[in-house]
Design a protein around this motif. Sequence first.
Motif, PDB file in Angstrom:
ATOM      1  N   PRO A   1      11.046  12.859  -2.030  1.00  0.00           N
ATOM      2  CA  PRO A   1      10.243  12.409  -0.876  1.00  0.00           C
ATOM      3  C   PRO A   1       9.468  11.127  -1.147  1.00  0.00           C
ATOM      4  CG  PRO A   1      10.012  14.775  -1.201  1.00  0.00           C
ATOM      5  CD  PRO A   1      10.752  14.262  -2.389  1.00  0.00           C
ATOM      6  N   TRP A   2       8.805  11.056  -2.295  1.00  0.00           N
ATOM      7  CA  TRP A   2       8.036   9.847  -2.609  1.00  0.00           C
ATOM      8  C   TRP A   2       8.949   8.667  -2.877  1.00  0.00           C
ATOM      9  CZ3 TRP A   2       3.588  10.172  -0.728  1.00  0.00           C
ATOM     10  CH2 TRP A   2       2.814  11.336  -0.809  1.00  0.00           C
ATOM     11  N   CYS A   3      10.123   8.943  -3.441  1.00  0.00           N
ATOM     12  CA  CYS A   3      11.107   7.872  -3.626  1.00  0.00           C
ATOM     13  C   CYS A   3      11.562   7.340  -2.273  1.00  0.00           C
ATOM     14  CB  CYS A   3      12.318   8.377  -4.408  1.00  0.00           C
ATOM     15  SG  CYS A   3      11.936   8.943  -6.084  1.00  0.00           S
ATOM     16  N   ALA A   4      11.721   8.244  -1.300  1.00  0.00           N
ATOM     17  CA  ALA A   4      12.145   7.834   0.038  1.00  0.00           C
ATOM     18  C   ALA A   4      11.123   6.888   0.659  1.00  0.00           C
ATOM     19  CB  ALA A   4      12.344   9.056   0.930  1.00  0.00           C
ATOM     20  N   LEU A   5       9.830   7.146   0.416  1.00  0.00           N
ATOM     21  CA  LEU A   5       8.801   6.243   0.914  1.00  0.00           C
ATOM     22  C   LEU A   5       8.927   4.870   0.253  1.00  0.00           C
ATOM     23  CD1 LEU A   5       6.318   5.754   2.640  1.00  0.00           C
ATOM     24  CD2 LEU A   5       4.906   6.698   0.787  1.00  0.00           C
ATOM     25  N   THR A   6       9.290   4.871  -1.027  1.00  0.00           N
ATOM     26  CA  THR A   6       9.527   3.609  -1.732  1.00  0.00           C
ATOM     27  C   THR A   6      10.702   2.857  -1.124  1.00  0.00           C
ATOM     28  OG1 THR A   6       8.673   4.555  -3.783  1.00  0.00           O
ATOM     29  CG2 THR A   6      10.008   2.558  -3.968  1.00  0.00           C
ATOM     30  N   TYR A   7      11.786   3.596  -0.814  1.00  0.00           N
ATOM     31  CA  TYR A   7      12.940   2.968  -0.169  1.00  0.00           C
ATOM     32  C   TYR A   7      12.510   2.306   1.136  1.00  0.00           C
ATOM     33  CZ  TYR A   7      15.373   6.431  -3.128  1.00  0.00           C
ATOM     34  OH  TYR A   7      15.805   7.221  -4.151  1.00  0.00           O
ATOM     35  N   PHE A   8      11.690   3.027   1.899  1.00  0.00           N
ATOM     36  CA  PHE A   8      11.248   2.539   3.201  1.00  0.00           C
ATOM     37  C   PHE A   8      10.408   1.274   3.057  1.00  0.00           C
ATOM     38  CE2 PHE A   8       8.200   2.501   6.766  1.00  0.00           C
ATOM     39  CZ  PHE A   8       9.098   2.471   7.827  1.00  0.00           C
ATOM     40  N   ALA A   9       9.692   1.149   1.947  1.00  0.00           N
ATOM     41  CA  ALA A   9       8.869  -0.038   1.735  1.00  0.00           C
ATOM     42  C   ALA A   9       9.683  -1.210   1.191  1.00  0.00           C
ATOM     43  CB  ALA A   9       7.715   0.285   0.775  1.00  0.00           C
ATOM     44  N   VAL A  10      10.611  -0.932   0.275  1.00  0.00           N
ATOM     45  CA  VAL A  10      11.348  -2.004  -0.399  1.00  0.00           C
ATOM     46  C   VAL A  10      12.380  -2.652   0.517  1.00  0.00           C
ATOM     47  CG1 VAL A  10      12.998  -2.529  -2.239  1.00  0.00           C
ATOM     48  CG2 VAL A  10      11.009  -1.110  -2.718  1.00  0.00           C
TER      49      VAL A  10
ATOM     50  N   GLY B   1       6.362   0.717 -10.284  1.00  0.00           N
ATOM     51  CA  GLY B   1       5.801   0.591  -8.945  1.00  0.00           C
ATOM     52  C   GLY B   1       4.311   0.313  -8.952  1.00  0.00           C
ATOM     53  N   LEU B   2       3.579   0.986  -9.842  1.00  0.00           N
ATOM     54  CA  LEU B   2       2.129   0.786  -9.907  1.00  0.00           C
ATOM     55  C   LEU B   2       1.778  -0.663 -10.207  1.00  0.00           C
ATOM     56  CD1 LEU B   2       0.918   3.965 -11.868  1.00  0.00           C
ATOM     57  CD2 LEU B   2       0.602   3.463  -9.438  1.00  0.00           C
TER      58      LEU B   2
ATOM     59  N   VAL C   1       0.836  -1.202   0.000  1.00  0.00           N
ATOM     60  CA  VAL C   1       0.000   0.000   0.000  1.00  0.00           C
ATOM     61  C   VAL C   1       0.874   1.256   0.000  1.00  0.00           C
ATOM     62  CG1 VAL C   1      -1.673   1.329   1.332  1.00  0.00           C
ATOM     63  CG2 VAL C   1      -1.973  -1.139   1.073  1.00  0.00           C
ATOM     64  N   LEU C   2       1.905   1.266   0.852  1.00  0.00           N
ATOM     65  CA  LEU C   2       2.807   2.420   0.913  1.00  0.00           C
ATOM     66  C   LEU C   2       3.539   2.611  -0.416  1.00  0.00           C
ATOM     67  CD1 LEU C   2       4.427   1.969   4.458  1.00  0.00           C
ATOM     68  CD2 LEU C   2       2.648   3.597   3.793  1.00  0.00           C
ATOM     69  N   GLY C   3       4.093   1.527  -0.945  1.00  0.00           N
ATOM     70  CA  GLY C   3       4.842   1.620  -2.186  1.00  0.00           C
ATOM     71  C   GLY C   3       3.969   2.010  -3.362  1.00  0.00           C
ATOM     72  N   TRP C   4       2.766   1.440  -3.428  1.00  0.00           N
ATOM     73  CA  TRP C   4       1.859   1.783  -4.517  1.00  0.00           C
ATOM     74  C   TRP C   4       1.430   3.238  -4.429  1.00  0.00           C
ATOM     75  CZ3 TRP C   4      -2.925   3.752  -5.475  1.00  0.00           C
ATOM     76  CH2 TRP C   4      -3.444   3.557  -6.754  1.00  0.00           C
ATOM     77  N   TRP C   5       1.170   3.718  -3.213  1.00  0.00           N
ATOM     78  CA  TRP C   5       0.757   5.113  -3.038  1.00  0.00           C
ATOM     79  C   TRP C   5       1.865   6.065  -3.478  1.00  0.00           C
ATOM     80  CZ3 TRP C   5      -3.424   7.817  -2.772  1.00  0.00           C
ATOM     81  CH2 TRP C   5      -3.389   9.133  -2.302  1.00  0.00           C
TER      82      TRP C   5
END
Length: 203
Positions: free
Chosen positions: A129-138, A74-75, A20-24
């Motif tokens: 910022p949104w890439c950082a959220l992706t890092y946090f999820a992956v 990502g989507l 959910v985080l990564g998709w968002w």
Amino acid sequence: MSEQRTRPVVYAVWLIIASVLGWWAAFQLTLEKFAVLEDPDTTLSCDVNVFVQCGTNLESWQGSVFGFPNPIIGLTGWMAPLVVGVAILAGARFPRWFWALYGLGITGAFVFICWLIGQSFFVLHTLCPWCALTYFAVIPTFVATVLQLFHNGTIPVSESARDRARNLGVWVPLASVLAFALIILLAQIAGVDVIGSLVGMIS
């Protein structure tokens, strides 16, 4: 030991949360990409300052490595761990070949993310910022998946090693925090003033 007890429920729940985080994050980056295509001079909502922004990343060649915007990966890609997580909670049991292919996909995502981190910090000198959220999820998803592959026997190890892999699962959150701290440190070393930017936002 019952199926309910052997199912990796915590891992499944994390897969759903991470997906959910990564998709968002991918969805928000896609919207930002549309905004740039519509008006190249627009100010994006994720552009905090010259250091913390996503505009530079989206417009660079690194933002479209395969000929189309990275957020599209990502989507579509985050649907896989989401389906796996839901299926596990529903009681599905996957064969070893499935786990091997799934682990290969997660490893590929982790390697790609590591490459993007290096490009963002040391070439583009930005933190998206949104890439950082992706890092946090992956990153924690990769760590948790490797442990799961050891525990379920996809990676052949001794029974004691499988038990240790299961016990190490409780340290995944701490490992994720340390990994994220390392990302911030690398950003600072690369000249991306993340800490100063965050302080400026708070003040």
